[in-house]
Design a protein around this motif. Structure first.
Motif, PDB file in Angstrom:
ATOM      1  N   SER A  84      21.965  51.947   7.104  1.00 23.99           N
ATOM      2  CA  SER A  84      20.591  51.833   6.608  1.00 23.99           C
ATOM      3  C   SER A  84      20.068  50.408   6.753  1.00 23.99           C
ATOM      4  O   SER A  84      18.880  50.193   6.995  1.00 23.99           O
ATOM      5  N   LYS A  85      20.971  49.419   6.656  1.00 27.65           N
ATOM      6  CA  LYS A  85      20.568  48.026   6.883  1.00 27.65           C
ATOM      7  C   LYS A  85      20.181  47.821   8.339  1.00 27.65           C
ATOM      8  O   LYS A  85      19.187  47.149   8.659  1.00 27.65           O
ATOM      9  N   LYS A  86      20.978  48.408   9.230  1.00 29.41           N
ATOM     10  CA  LYS A  86      20.694  48.305  10.661  1.00 29.41           C
ATOM     11  C   LYS A  86      19.357  48.968  10.985  1.00 29.41           C
ATOM     12  O   LYS A  86      18.545  48.430  11.740  1.00 29.41           O
ATOM     13  N   ARG A  87      19.129  50.168  10.419  1.00 31.13           N
ATOM     14  CA  ARG A  87      17.875  50.880  10.671  1.00 31.13           C
ATOM     15  C   ARG A  87      16.687  50.073  10.159  1.00 31.13           C
ATOM     16  O   ARG A  87      15.620  50.062  10.780  1.00 31.13           O
ATOM     17  N   ALA A  88      16.861  49.380   9.046  1.00 29.24           N
ATOM     18  CA  ALA A  88      15.785  48.539   8.509  1.00 29.24           C
ATOM     19  C   ALA A  88      15.476  47.392   9.470  1.00 29.24           C
ATOM     20  O   ALA A  88      14.305  47.071   9.712  1.00 29.24           O
ATOM     21  N   ARG A  89      16.533  46.781  10.036  1.00 26.90           N
ATOM     22  CA  ARG A  89      16.334  45.706  11.014  1.00 26.90           C
ATOM     23  C   ARG A  89      15.620  46.232  12.252  1.00 26.90           C
ATOM     24  O   ARG A  89      14.693  45.601  12.777  1.00 26.90           O
TER      25      ARG A  89
END
Length: 89
Positions: free
Chosen positions: A7-12
């Motif tokens: 989810s952190k990657k998707r936010a980036r």
């Protein structure tokens, strides 16, 4: 707030795409503004040239997913008819 790594990657990724799309939209609006200004000035040749330059940018906006296909078709149609009227006058 994003908790997992994914989810952190998707936010980036979302932030990066947002920046690219914002830039692309701004570029398209600039081309459209140039066409509008040429039409307003009454210069048919400048308006035709500006429209010819704007059409590929609009089409690129569709292929990149920034604008909807029918929206661009409508804008191109309306602008070309207005440019045609200015050239004729």
């Amino acid at each position: 707030m994003a908790n997992t790594e994914q989810s952190k990657k998707r936010a980036r990724q979302s932030e990066a795409r947002y920046a690219v799309n914002k830039s692309r939209r701004s570029r398209i609006r600039t081309f459209l503004r140039k066409v509008e200004e040429a039409i307003a000035s009454g210069n048919g040749e400048a308006a035709a040239a500006a429209l010819k330059a704007a059409q590929p940018e609009l089409a690129r906006g569709v292929t990149k997913g920034v604008l909807h296909k029918n929206t661009v078709a409508r804008k191109m149609s309306r602008l070309s008819s207005r440019v045609k009227a200015v050239v004729k006058a």
